[in-house]
Every structure is written in structure tokens, then in C-alpha cells.
Write a protein that holds these residues in place. Structure first.
Motif, PDB file in Angstrom:
ATOM      1  N   ASP A 119       1.023  -1.349  -0.002  1.00 35.17           N
ATOM      2  CA  ASP A 119       0.030   0.132  -0.102  1.00 35.17           C
ATOM      3  C   ASP A 119       0.754   1.403  -0.209  1.00 35.17           C
ATOM      4  O   ASP A 119       2.072   1.355   0.506  1.00 35.17           O
ATOM      5  CB  ASP A 119      -0.925   0.005   1.435  1.00 35.17           C
ATOM      6  CG  ASP A 119      -1.616  -1.181   1.271  1.00 35.17           C
ATOM      7  OD1 ASP A 119      -2.060  -1.825   0.382  1.00 35.17           O
ATOM      8  OD2 ASP A 119      -2.311  -1.406   2.314  1.00 35.17           O
ATOM      9  N   ASN A 120       0.378   2.456  -0.725  1.00 31.45           N
ATOM     10  CA  ASN A 120       0.851   3.408  -0.568  1.00 31.45           C
ATOM     11  C   ASN A 120       0.006   4.371   0.295  1.00 31.45           C
ATOM     12  O   ASN A 120      -1.044   4.865  -0.373  1.00 31.45           O
ATOM     13  CB  ASN A 120       1.176   4.215  -2.056  1.00 31.45           C
ATOM     14  CG  ASN A 120       1.800   3.075  -3.230  1.00 31.45           C
ATOM     15  OD1 ASN A 120       3.123   3.077  -2.986  1.00 31.45           O
ATOM     16  ND2 ASN A 120       1.314   2.258  -3.731  1.00 31.45           N
ATOM     17  N   LEU A 121       0.746   4.707   1.259  1.00 31.00           N
ATOM     18  CA  LEU A 121      -0.261   5.604   2.345  1.00 31.00           C
ATOM     19  C   LEU A 121      -0.115   6.970   2.545  1.00 31.00           C
ATOM     20  O   LEU A 121       0.932   7.432   2.396  1.00 31.00           O
ATOM     21  CB  LEU A 121      -0.206   4.790   3.599  1.00 31.00           C
ATOM     22  CG  LEU A 121      -0.458   3.347   3.810  1.00 31.00           C
ATOM     23  CD1 LEU A 121       0.021   2.754   5.238  1.00 31.00           C
ATOM     24  CD2 LEU A 121      -1.927   3.038   3.501  1.00 31.00           C
ATOM     25  N   SER A 126      -4.539   7.230  -0.244  1.00 38.27           N
ATOM     26  CA  SER A 126      -4.025   6.037  -0.153  1.00 38.27           C
ATOM     27  C   SER A 126      -4.314   5.056  -1.220  1.00 38.27           C
ATOM     28  O   SER A 126      -5.558   5.074  -1.781  1.00 38.27           O
ATOM     29  CB  SER A 126      -4.260   5.121   1.328  1.00 38.27           C
ATOM     30  OG  SER A 126      -3.778   6.110   2.438  1.00 38.27           O
ATOM     31  N   ARG A 161      -3.153   1.400  -3.919  1.00 36.85           N
ATOM     32  CA  ARG A 161      -2.172   0.326  -4.297  1.00 36.85           C
ATOM     33  C   ARG A 161      -2.551  -0.182  -5.873  1.00 36.85           C
ATOM     34  O   ARG A 161      -3.446   0.126  -6.428  1.00 36.85           O
ATOM     35  CB  ARG A 161      -2.321  -0.704  -3.530  1.00 36.85           C
ATOM     36  CG  ARG A 161      -3.863  -1.538  -3.564  1.00 36.85           C
ATOM     37  CD  ARG A 161      -3.787  -2.591  -2.475  1.00 36.85           C
ATOM     38  NE  ARG A 161      -5.085  -3.465  -2.661  1.00 36.85           N
ATOM     39  CZ  ARG A 161      -4.945  -4.552  -3.348  1.00 36.85           C
ATOM     40  NH1 ARG A 161      -4.041  -5.076  -3.899  1.00 36.85           N
ATOM     41  NH2 ARG A 161      -6.155  -5.238  -3.623  1.00 36.85           N
ATOM     42  N   GLU A 202      -6.314   1.049  -7.047  1.00 31.82           N
ATOM     43  CA  GLU A 202      -7.490   0.768  -5.970  1.00 31.82           C
ATOM     44  C   GLU A 202      -7.226   2.030  -4.987  1.00 31.82           C
ATOM     45  O   GLU A 202      -6.055   1.954  -4.603  1.00 31.82           O
ATOM     46  CB  GLU A 202      -7.225  -0.481  -5.224  1.00 31.82           C
ATOM     47  CG  GLU A 202      -8.506  -0.487  -4.094  1.00 31.82           C
ATOM     48  CD  GLU A 202      -8.391  -1.687  -3.210  1.00 31.82           C
ATOM     49  OE1 GLU A 202      -9.196  -1.626  -2.306  1.00 31.82           O
ATOM     50  OE2 GLU A 202      -7.482  -2.538  -3.564  1.00 31.82           O
ATOM     51  N   MET A 208      -7.811   3.511  -1.994  1.00 32.07           N
ATOM     52  CA  MET A 208      -8.042   2.974  -0.671  1.00 32.07           C
ATOM     53  C   MET A 208      -8.991   3.872   0.316  1.00 32.07           C
ATOM     54  O   MET A 208      -9.734   3.671   1.229  1.00 32.07           O
ATOM     55  CB  MET A 208      -6.957   2.263  -0.102  1.00 32.07           C
ATOM     56  CG  MET A 208      -6.110   1.079  -0.936  1.00 32.07           C
ATOM     57  SD  MET A 208      -4.725   0.710  -0.559  1.00 32.07           S
ATOM     58  CE  MET A 208      -4.748   0.419   1.517  1.00 32.07           C
TER      59      MET A 208
END
Length: 332
Positions: A102-104, A134, A136, A210, A212
Motif C-alpha cells: 500500500d502507498n499510504l 492512499s 495500491r 485501487e 483505498m
């Protein structure tokens, strides 16, 4: 045939040794873009791999682990190895690693001002907005096909710009249909972000990503909008001041106009206008009907009105003292 050529064909481990959090896609460097005999593919935690054969995604590795590109039962690899002749093949292969983690909390901000018409006060508004999101990579094949192409790398900031390019029009539409005045925006940031998330998530899904989480943390009006807001706030304050002394907003504006004209005119003309403002004030205060039955006979209330006009700069100190004396003399 040089030694460097033979060294390039020896077995090796194909891996992404030092993945950076800001990189979404990375092409494994290879001189001849070929699978070498007995090579192994290492897919680390939070990683995935695409094998791109002659410009098309042939297979995707989504599970971490060590794969033998010669013996593992991968249909594409088996087919490719049968095509190889000697050390070099005319069938070229690219190996792309991508970030599955994930890229938060990635920051975003509108690239250009968003424009809409305030639904309550009916003046044009321009604003910038900022927040974080966020996301991914959910569908690596689609992401590669629709977004990155054959680029050697693709970074998170590029995905941020992708979101921003789709955000402005959607934000303007949401603001136009929500019916919120500029005064309500700070209180509605959560609702506005929720309204934006669904259409943005649908657009991201078409690109293999996606969405998030999506948050809107603040807005900033441009200079022109701030000026219009200031003018509106001044008009509201003047209207309230006028109402507090029993005058209409139009009547207060008339007095202000007389006062401004007096301040910018010559001495004789200015004196005449000052006198005119004083006479107009006296007429308004004595002729203005008051809904309170006792107000007309209450000198304290009239003196309070005079003080409010003085504090607001509508009348001068001399006029205030003269009117105060007149009221006091009248009720002695």
C-alpha cells in the motif's frame, strides 16, 4: 566471442534488491533482454513481477517466492525456453517489478483553481484544495497496459499527478451540486471528500489502481474571491449596524456617502456636506418609527444609537456632542 558476452549468459538471480517506497514500477536491467539458462526469479515481500514478452504482458507473479525460470511449471516460460537457440534469441523479454504494498497518506493538491458559482450569494468562487490519499496497484496487467507502458520506472508522484488531473472537474461538479456556500466548506470537508471518493475510485480502477482512502483537509480561496468575501462581510456588518440604530442599510449607506463626499471635498463644500449629513441624521433618528413603544421617550436609547454611529465612523465627534446635547436639553 568476448568473455563479457559469456559472463552475461551465466545463471543469475533476477531480483529487486533495493526497492524505494516512491517507485511503483521498475524494469530489471538486462543487456540482451533475455531469460538466461537456469536463472531464478526472486519476488520479495510486497512485490510482484510482470514478464513482458515482445511488448505484451505474458504472465504476472503476484506471490512472493523464488522461481526457477527453467524448471518451474510456468506455461509461458516453457514456451519461451523452447524457442531459444544458443545463447541469444530473437525473442526478447523484459522483467518488470512492481510495488504491491500500500502507498499510504500521499499528499495531493489541485493543480489549477477550481471555479464554481456560490449557490447562496451568487458570486464566482475560485479555490484550491489539498489533502491526502492512499492507493495500491490492484491489477498489474491493466496498470502496465493503461498507464506505464514500456517505461523503465514509474513513481508514486506520477500517480499523484494522475489523480490531480482527474480531480479538478469532479470537485467543481460536486461543489456546484452540493448547494454549500463558501462559509460552509470547512464544515463539509468530510462529506465533500466522501462524495469525491466514489467517482475517483471508479476512474482509478480503470487504470488498475485501487483508491483505498481519500481525504480533503483544506481549501484556499484565490485573491479575487477573498476580496468579494471581504466586501460581503463588510456589507453584512454595516447592515447589522444600521439595524441596531433603527436605520435601514440604504439609509446608512446614504449617510456614509455624504460623509465620504465631505471628507474628499473642499472646505466650504465639505462643511455644507457635513451639515447635510448631520441634518439627514437628525431627520432619520426623529422620523424613523421604532417598534418599541417606550423607545421614542427613552433618551438613553437614542444616545446609545448616536454612540454606535460615532463608533462606526458615520458621524464625527462634533456631531456626536451636538446631538447628545440636543437630546439631553430636550429631556431635561
Amino acid at each position: 566471442m568476448s568473455f563479457s558476452f559469456f559472463r552475461g549468459q551465466l545463471a543469475e538471480v533476477i531480483q529487486w534488491k533495493d526497492p524505494q517506497p516512491s517507485v511503483l514500477l521498475w524494469k530489471f536491467p538486462s543487456v540482451h533482454d533475455e531469460i538466461k539458462t537456469a536463472s531464478k526469479l526472486l519476488v520479495g515481500p510486497g512485490q510482484g513481477v510482470l514478464l513482458v514478452y515482445e511488448g505484451r504482458v505474458a504472465t504476472v507473479f503476484e506471490a512472493e517466492g523464488l522461481y526457477s525460470l527453467e524448471t518451474d511449471n510456468q506455461p509461458f516460460i516453457t514456451t519461451l525456453l523452447r524457442l531459444r537457440t544458443g545463447f541469444e534469441s530473437e525473442h526478447k523479454l523484459h522483467v518488470y517489478f512492481y510495488r504491491r504494498a500500500d502507498n499510504l497518506n500521499q499528499p495531493w493538491g489541485t493543480a489549477t483553481p477550481v471555479k464554481y458559482l456560490d449557490p447562496v450569494y451568487h458570486f464566482p468562487v475560485q479555490l484550491g484544495a489539498h489533502g491526502n490519499f492512499s492507493f495500491r496497484v490492484a491489477d498489474a496487467r491493466r496498470f502496465f497496459t493503461e498507464v506505464t507502458g514500456l517505461s523503465d520506472t514509474y513513481a508514486v508522484p506520477q500517480a499523484t499527478r494522475l489523480l490531480q488531473s482527474r480531480l479538478g472537474q469532479e470537485l467543481a461538479m460536486q461543489l456546484a451540486t452540493a448547494g454549500w456556500s463558501y462559509q460552509q466548506l470547512d464544515a463539509q470537508l468530510g462529506a465533500l471528500a466522501a462524495n469525491l471518493r466514489e467517482p475517483l475510485a471508479a476512474e482509478f480502477a480503470q487504470l488498475g489502481l485501487e483508491l483505498m482512502d481519500f481525504r480533503l483537509t483544506g481549501t484556499q480561496f484565490d485573491a479575487g474571491t477573498q476580496q468579494r468575501i471581504g466586501q460581503l462581510a463588510g456589507a453584512v456588518a454595516n447592515s447589522q449596524a444600521a439595524a441596531s440604530v433603527g436605520l435601514s442599510y440604504a439609509e446608512l449607506e446614504k449617510l456614509n456617502a455624504l460623509r465620504d463626499a465631505a471628507r474628499t471635498s473642499g472646505s466650504l463644500t465639505g462643511a455644507g456636506l457635513q451639515a447635510g449629513a448631520g441634518a439627514e441624521l437628525g431627520r432619520l433618528l426623529t422620523s424613523q418609527p421604532n417598534p418599541m413603544p417606550h423607545a421614542a421617550t427613552d433618551p438613553a436609547e437614542q444616545l446609545q444609537k448616536l454612540k454606535q454611529l460615532f463608533d462606526a465612523g458615520v458621524i464625527t465627534a462634533t456631531e456626536f456632542e451636538a446631538k447628545k446635547k440636543a437630546w439631553l436639553d430636550k429631556w431635561e
